[in-house]
Motif scaffolding. Structure first.
Motif, short mmCIF file in Angstrom:
data_model
loop_
_atom_site.label_atom_id
_atom_site.label_comp_id
_atom_site.label_asym_id
_atom_site.label_seq_id
_atom_site.Cartn_x
_atom_site.Cartn_y
_atom_site.Cartn_z
N THR A 1 0.82 -1.20 0.00
CA THR A 1 0.00 0.00 0.00
C THR A 1 0.86 1.26 0.00
N ARG A 2 1.91 1.26 0.81
CA ARG A 2 2.76 2.44 0.92
C ARG A 2 3.65 2.65 -0.30
N LYS A 44 1.10 1.76 -4.06
CA LYS A 44 -0.10 2.58 -4.23
C LYS A 44 0.05 3.99 -3.68
N TRP A 45 1.08 4.23 -2.90
CA TRP A 45 1.31 5.54 -2.29
C TRP A 45 0.09 5.98 -1.47
N GLN A 46 -0.41 5.06 -0.70
CA GLN A 46 -1.54 5.33 0.18
C GLN A 46 -1.18 4.99 1.61
N PRO A 47 -1.92 5.53 2.59
CA PRO A 47 -1.66 5.13 3.98
C PRO A 47 -1.92 3.64 4.16
N GLU A 73 -6.30 2.55 7.71
CA GLU A 73 -7.43 3.47 7.79
C GLU A 73 -8.01 3.38 9.20
N THR A 82 -5.57 -0.96 4.75
CA THR A 82 -6.19 -0.27 3.63
C THR A 82 -6.42 -1.18 2.43
N SER A 83 -5.41 -1.93 2.02
CA SER A 83 -5.49 -2.70 0.78
C SER A 83 -5.78 -4.17 0.98
N SER A 133 -8.65 -7.43 6.28
CA SER A 133 -8.52 -5.99 6.54
C SER A 133 -8.72 -5.68 8.03
#
Length: 435
Positions: free
Chosen positions: A284-285, A288-291, A294, A319-320, A326
């Protein structure tokens, strides 16, 4: 002389007051309402007290500890709902050994102000607290000293030399007041609170073990844990930023805590699957460059009374990660004892507020769980009309056998996160019914 003490269960205007503790244990200048009444009754010659508690009776039992420090014999009876004085007289009271009918008291006032009800409104409660501050001599508390006119500070408090204090003020034991903080007139700070540097507190009450962050301004309010209520307007806010306002002690949110066997099982499952969780987090990090995580604020069942004052907590998810995996971070809440492996899913405060009738509110008759009955009846990942029925069904039929059945269905999907179709989970149209 005997006496019956009725602990208040629910008062419409006292939601904030009962948010963390029962109303009978409301903090009053370093003590509790029940403590003050027991001392008052012991001084009046009472020998035995029977306490009727509908709200968290186990906390009442722990607080009185058999009544030894007051010289009383105390019995705590758990009741389903708060009885009226007349009901108490009919159901519980007879006559004592001297042939005298016992007195009956409801803890709706301070013993020093018996004609001023505490729970009529937030503004009335604050007025009583401020009046009690002015009317209570510091000598009545072992550690309190009046260091300036109407400035009562415990010798066990730590006050920065640059802090500004203006009376009338009461600062309890183990309180920390940081540099350049301002404690202004009409303020009560209960035991073990922490007022960080440059915070401003005026005409407010700060509850025990409460952190007020740096540069935070608390005015005309009750602040306790992560909640703040403006007593002049009656407005309430759940503060989710721990740098502004936070509870310094861990508070279980799920009612009955999970047992040690469940907690250890949750920790082992978390450790065994941590490499897979790490892979999802890195994916994810980096890709996808996302946190990686969540978060959401939820109410964990079962609160005693669900309303806008109900304490909430923050739950995290990957997140992913697909499907049930999850929920991997929730296993940490299982280890802490706040959640069970199997139970009803936690709800947002907005969703919980929609559960109005008795059938819907059966959601709160079972503890919060990582896996739920809804997960084996449908995918459980989205709110559906069937979720309420599934939660009520689980609350009715909850048993070890049902918990094992849910785990047997959910663990393969958790460990091998595939689609619902791949695991043959029944669709909504073939959902079983609860009878």
């Amino acid at each position: 002389m005997d006496v019956f003490i009725i602990c208040p269960d629910y008062r419409k205007c006292a939601g904030f007051a009962r948010r963390i503790r029962p109303l009978a244990l409301w903090p009053v200048l370093g003590r509790t309402l029940l403590d003050l009444w027991l001392e008052h009754l012991a001084a009046a010659g009472v020998k035995h007290a029977t306490i009727l508690a509908a709200d968290r009776p186990q906390e009442i039992r722990h607080a009185v500890d058999q009544g030894g420090r007051w010289g009383l014999s105390i019995t705590v009876l758990s009741v389903k709902r708060e009885p009226s004085i007349e009901e108490t007289r009919l159901r519980f009271t007879g006559k004592d050994s001297l042939g005298i009918a016992p007195n009956i008291i409801t803890l709706d006032t301070l013993p020093s102000m018996p004609h001023k009800p505490l729970w009529e409104s937030s503004s009335a409660l604050f007025e009583i607290m401020l009046g009690n501050l002015r009317g209570t001599p510091p000598e009545s508390h072992l550690t309190m000293r009046e260091i300036a006119p109407e400035v009562h500070v415990s010798t066990r408090a730590r006050i920065a030399a640059t802090a500004k204090i203006e009376g009338p003020v009461w600062i309890g034991p183990q309180v920390i007041v940081g540099d350049n903080a301002q404690i202004l007139a009409g303020t009560v700070i209960e035991e073990a609170a922490y007022i960080d540097h440059q915070a401003i507190i005026s005409e407010s009450w700060v509850g025990p073990n409460t952190y007020v962050g740096a540069l935070t301004n608390v005015h005309n309010s009750f602040a306790w844990g992560g909640g703040i209520e403006n007593w002049s307007k009656g407005s309430f806010l759940e503060v989710t930023d721990d740098f502004l306002l936070a509870n310094l002690t861990h508070q279980p949110f799920g009612g009955v805590r999970s047992g040690w066997l469940t907690r250890i099982a949750g920790l082992l499952l978390m450790l065994l699957t941590s490499p897979l969780a790490l892979l999802f987090a890195l994916w994810t990090r980096i890709v996808k460059w996302q946190p990686a995580f969540e978060s959401r604020q939820v109410v964990l069942p079962p609160p005693n009374k669900q309303d806008r004052f109900s304490p909430s907590t923050r739950l995290y998810s990957l997140t992913s990660a697909p499907g049930l995996f999850s929920r991997w971070p929730e296993l940490w809440s299982v280890w802490r004892g706040d959640m069970h492996l199997v139970g009803n899913r936690p709800l947002s405060q907005a969703r919980a507020a929609l559960l109005t009738n008795e059938f819907e509110r059966m959601w709160f008759d079972a503890p919060a769980g990582v896996f739920s009955y809804a997960d084996i009846m449908n995918d459980g990942m989205h709110s559906t009309d069937n979720d309420t029925a599934h939660s009520a069904c689980y609350a009715i039929h909850r048993s070890l056998r049902l918990n094992i059945r849910i785990l047997m269905h959910c663990l393969p999907r958790f460990l091998l996160p595939l689609s619902r179709k791949d695991h043959g989970i029944p669709t909504t149209s073939s959902t079983q019914t609860c009878t």
